[in-house]
Motif scaffolding. Structure first.
Motif, mmCIF file in Angstrom:
data_model
loop_
_atom_site.group_PDB
_atom_site.id
_atom_site.type_symbol
_atom_site.label_atom_id
_atom_site.label_comp_id
_atom_site.label_asym_id
_atom_site.label_seq_id
_atom_site.Cartn_x
_atom_site.Cartn_y
_atom_site.Cartn_z
ATOM 1 N N THR A 140 0.839 -1.212 0.000
ATOM 2 C CA THR A 140 0.000 0.000 0.000
ATOM 3 C C THR A 140 0.869 1.256 0.000
ATOM 4 O O THR A 140 0.557 2.241 -0.678
ATOM 5 C CB THR A 140 -0.916 0.006 1.245
ATOM 6 O OG1 THR A 140 -1.565 -1.255 1.342
ATOM 7 C CG2 THR A 140 -1.950 1.115 1.170
ATOM 8 N N LEU A 141 1.958 1.210 0.758
ATOM 9 C CA LEU A 141 2.790 2.416 0.885
ATOM 10 C C LEU A 141 3.692 2.643 -0.328
ATOM 11 O O LEU A 141 4.263 3.709 -0.489
ATOM 12 C CB LEU A 141 3.662 2.314 2.144
ATOM 13 C CG LEU A 141 2.913 2.492 3.463
ATOM 14 C CD1 LEU A 141 3.775 2.063 4.636
ATOM 15 C CD2 LEU A 141 2.479 3.940 3.638
ATOM 16 N N GLU A 200 0.533 3.853 -3.058
ATOM 17 C CA GLU A 200 0.753 5.300 -2.965
ATOM 18 C C GLU A 200 1.134 5.899 -4.318
ATOM 19 O O GLU A 200 1.028 7.113 -4.508
ATOM 20 C CB GLU A 200 1.847 5.563 -1.919
ATOM 21 C CG GLU A 200 1.718 6.914 -1.252
ATOM 22 C CD GLU A 200 2.818 7.875 -1.650
ATOM 23 O OE1 GLU A 200 2.738 9.053 -1.241
ATOM 24 O OE2 GLU A 200 3.754 7.481 -2.357
ATOM 25 N N ASN A 209 -1.074 10.443 -2.659
ATOM 26 C CA ASN A 209 0.162 10.666 -1.921
ATOM 27 C C ASN A 209 -0.042 10.981 -0.436
ATOM 28 O O ASN A 209 -0.922 11.721 -0.064
ATOM 29 C CB ASN A 209 0.988 11.775 -2.589
ATOM 30 C CG ASN A 209 0.118 12.920 -3.035
ATOM 31 O OD1 ASN A 209 -0.911 12.709 -3.679
ATOM 32 N ND2 ASN A 209 0.489 14.122 -2.682
ATOM 33 N N MET A 210 0.803 10.374 0.372
ATOM 34 C CA MET A 210 0.768 10.603 1.824
ATOM 35 C C MET A 210 2.101 11.210 2.233
ATOM 36 O O MET A 210 3.126 10.894 1.638
ATOM 37 C CB MET A 210 0.627 9.268 2.555
ATOM 38 C CG MET A 210 -0.715 8.606 2.398
ATOM 39 S SD MET A 210 -0.722 6.977 3.181
ATOM 40 C CE MET A 210 -0.604 5.928 1.766
ATOM 41 N N LYS A 250 2.491 8.179 6.507
ATOM 42 C CA LYS A 250 3.035 6.855 6.153
ATOM 43 C C LYS A 250 3.448 6.073 7.404
ATOM 44 O O LYS A 250 3.244 4.866 7.486
ATOM 45 C CB LYS A 250 4.233 7.005 5.218
ATOM 46 C CG LYS A 250 3.828 7.401 3.810
ATOM 47 C CD LYS A 250 5.044 7.446 2.915
ATOM 48 C CE LYS A 250 4.661 7.872 1.514
ATOM 49 N NZ LYS A 250 5.815 8.025 0.639
ATOM 50 N N THR A 284 -5.530 8.813 2.271
ATOM 51 C CA THR A 284 -5.297 9.028 0.835
ATOM 52 C C THR A 284 -6.403 9.842 0.178
ATOM 53 O O THR A 284 -6.221 10.372 -0.916
ATOM 54 C CB THR A 284 -5.243 7.685 0.080
ATOM 55 O OG1 THR A 284 -6.489 7.004 0.295
ATOM 56 C CG2 THR A 284 -4.098 6.830 0.538
#
Ligand code: KIV
Ligand code: ZN
Length: 520
Positions: A11-12, A16, A22-23, A28, A277
């Protein structure tokens, strides 16, 4: 005996990469901790060479998130592998994940090389990675469009070079379930050293078959599945973690396999990903959609009252949904709030609790009952919005009357400077957005605007999500308030701030990013 299936969460990283998802680093890390609570086996935390922010996020997750192995992605190039190792090396369980495209179109058109040259690059990258790190994974990007005999040679050579996991990605979501099954089976039958590694799959959902493809691979012997929470990912997304895990659990009779996922953390994780997100989960989405366990039809309800098994194959509580509605109110104290946040998966250091409590009180004063969904919004605001403000909304005034064009006046601050602008538009939101564009000097193309109520009732928080583009940049802005015009203004400003911060980060690097941020 039932086999354990390793759950590799990306997921990251792949999730992403989805434009607009974007985080920032704080978000994160928050999600990394929740993934550890969900008990995934591997967290792919990012692509360290792609940007300094990605490097920083991977490195902090490697140091701060305990339990799962922490992987970083690296192209099959020495500088990528070395940078990746720098980012993951402080984890208790570091993993380098290196990859190169092996299909004809990648080998001949993208790299302009021969198959033998690409195979050698793969072996060299794996050899270098193994000299740095005990746990190395190799991916043959676009494996499902790769010539089978060549794929076999690449798999054999990279296992011989030391890779402990070999991933067979369906990069463009092209495979059918029976084709990927036969490919994995072929590898098991034709690669002499196959048992020295775990075979993994990584499926994209372009044709809506990613979960089926992952599950058929498990049937064929794959021991690791790569997936994302809510199926987040570029284009149609990646295979959804929750669907794979619950299918293996609910149909254990069909798979003779199990995962070690803490399924009661699935809902918390899904909501956190959605909040951080800005990607809303569709209501009829399997496992985590708002209607996934709702039985509306009278005939179903009747059956359920007699025996819930008539229409229920999984229990809602198995995925962390409970009937009890926990609410907090204006009189709830800091301890009650902290405990509830912990139950929802948020670890809040004591020194940050004051600010979160203030946000909570502001909401509780306005709407008296604060639900879990409201708390997710408060946490999102605290972790993402706060961290990323260039312009701050000081004041918003709007005027609407039947038969007249609405007008808006916004007052923003930036580094102590105050800017006030007004504008009129064809609707109140349009006039606000014109005024904000005038005040910031940033022109963006708004291509999606959604508003939804976070909970029920007329006093509910209204949550606005906008998606905007400017030049090559694209992002999501999100905000919630009981005043929906204020939420609209804050969401738009949030998106503009995020674009400006990204541009600033690129400038700080001195040039354009060395590689495309979305290369896969
Ligand atoms: O889709 C893909 O091929 C990837 C690889 C890097 C695993 O994301
Ligand atoms: Zn992918």
């Amino acid at each position: 005996m039932a086999r354990k299936i390793t759950i590799f969460d990306t997921t990251l990283r792949d999730g992403e990469q989805s434009p607009g998802a974007n985080m920032d680093t704080t978000a994160k890390i928050q999600l990394g901790r929740q993934l550890a609570r969900l008990n995934v086996d591997v967290i792919e935390a990012g692509f360290p060479i792609s940007s300094p922010e990605d490097f920083d996020a991977v490195s902090r997750i490697a140091q701060e998130v305990k339990g799962p192995a922490i992987a970083g992605l690296a192209r099959a190039l020495p500088k990528d592998v070395e940078r990746c190792w720098e980012a993951v090396k402080l984890s208790d369980k570091p993993r380098i994940h290196t990859f190169i495209g092996t299909s004809k179109v990648h080998v001949e058109r993208r790299f302009k090389k021969t198959e033998a040259e690409v195979l050698q690059m793969a072996v060299d990258a794996v050899t270098l990675a193994c000299s740095l790190c005990e746990d190395v994974e190799f991916s043959a990007e676009d494996a499902m469009r790769t010539r089978l005999e060549y794929l076999r040679d690449v798999v054999e050579a990279t296992i011989a070079a030391g890779a402990k996991t070999i991933n067979v990605p369906d990069t463009v979501g092209y495979a059918t379930p029976w084709q990927i099954h036969d490919t994995i089976k072929y590898l098991f039958e034709n690669v002499p050293n196959i048992n020295d590694a775990t075979i993994s799959v990584h499926c994209h959902d372009d044709l809506g078959m990613s979960v089926a493809n992952s599950l058929m691979s498990v049937r064929a012997g794959a021991g690791q599945v790569e997936c994302t929470v809510n199926g987040l990912g570029e284009r149609a997304g990646n295979a959804s973690l929750e669907e794979i895990v619950m299918a293996i659990r609910t149909r254990a009779d069909e798979f003779d396999a199990y995962t070690e996922i803490e399924t009661t953390e699935i809902m918390n994780t899904s909501r956190m990903v959605s909040m951080l997100t800005g990607f809303v989960v569709q209501p009829n989405k399997a496992i985590v959609g708002a209607n996934a366990f709702a039985h509306e039809a009278g005939i179903h309800q009747h059956g359920m009252i007699q025996d819930r098994h008539t229409y229920e194959i999984m229990l809602p509580e198995d995925v962390g949904l409970s009937d009890s509605v926990f609410t907090l109110g204006p009189r709830s104290g800091k301890h009650g709030l902290k405990k509830r946040l912990e139950d929802l998966g948020y670890e809040v250091p004591d020194d940050e609790m004051g600010e979160i409590y203030e946000r909570f009180v502001a909401v509780a004063d306005k709407k008296r009952q604060v639900f879990d969904a409201d708390l997710h919004v408060i946490m999102r605001q605290a972790t993402r919005v706060e961290a990323s403000e260039i312009y701050h909304l000081e004041e918003l005034k709007t005027e609407t009357a039947t038969g007249q064009d609405p007008t808006a006046e916004v007052t923003l601050t930036r580094n102590g400077e105050t800017i006030t602008k007004s504008a009129s538009g064809n609707g109140p939101v349009n006039s606000i957005y014109q005024a904000i564009s005038a005040a910031t000097g940033v022109d963006v193309e708004l291509y999606d605007y959604t508003i939804r109520s976070v909970t029920r009732g007329t006093d509910a928080l209204g949550e606005v999500t906008v998606r905007v583009k400017s030049g090559d940049g694209e992002t999501t802005g999100k905000a919630a308030s009981v005043d929906v015009l204020e939420a609209s203004a804050l969401a738009y400003l949030n998106a503009i701030n995020s674009l400006l911060l990204t541009a600033r980060a690129h400038q700080a690097q001195g040039d354009e990013p060395e590689i495309d941020r979305h290369p896969l």
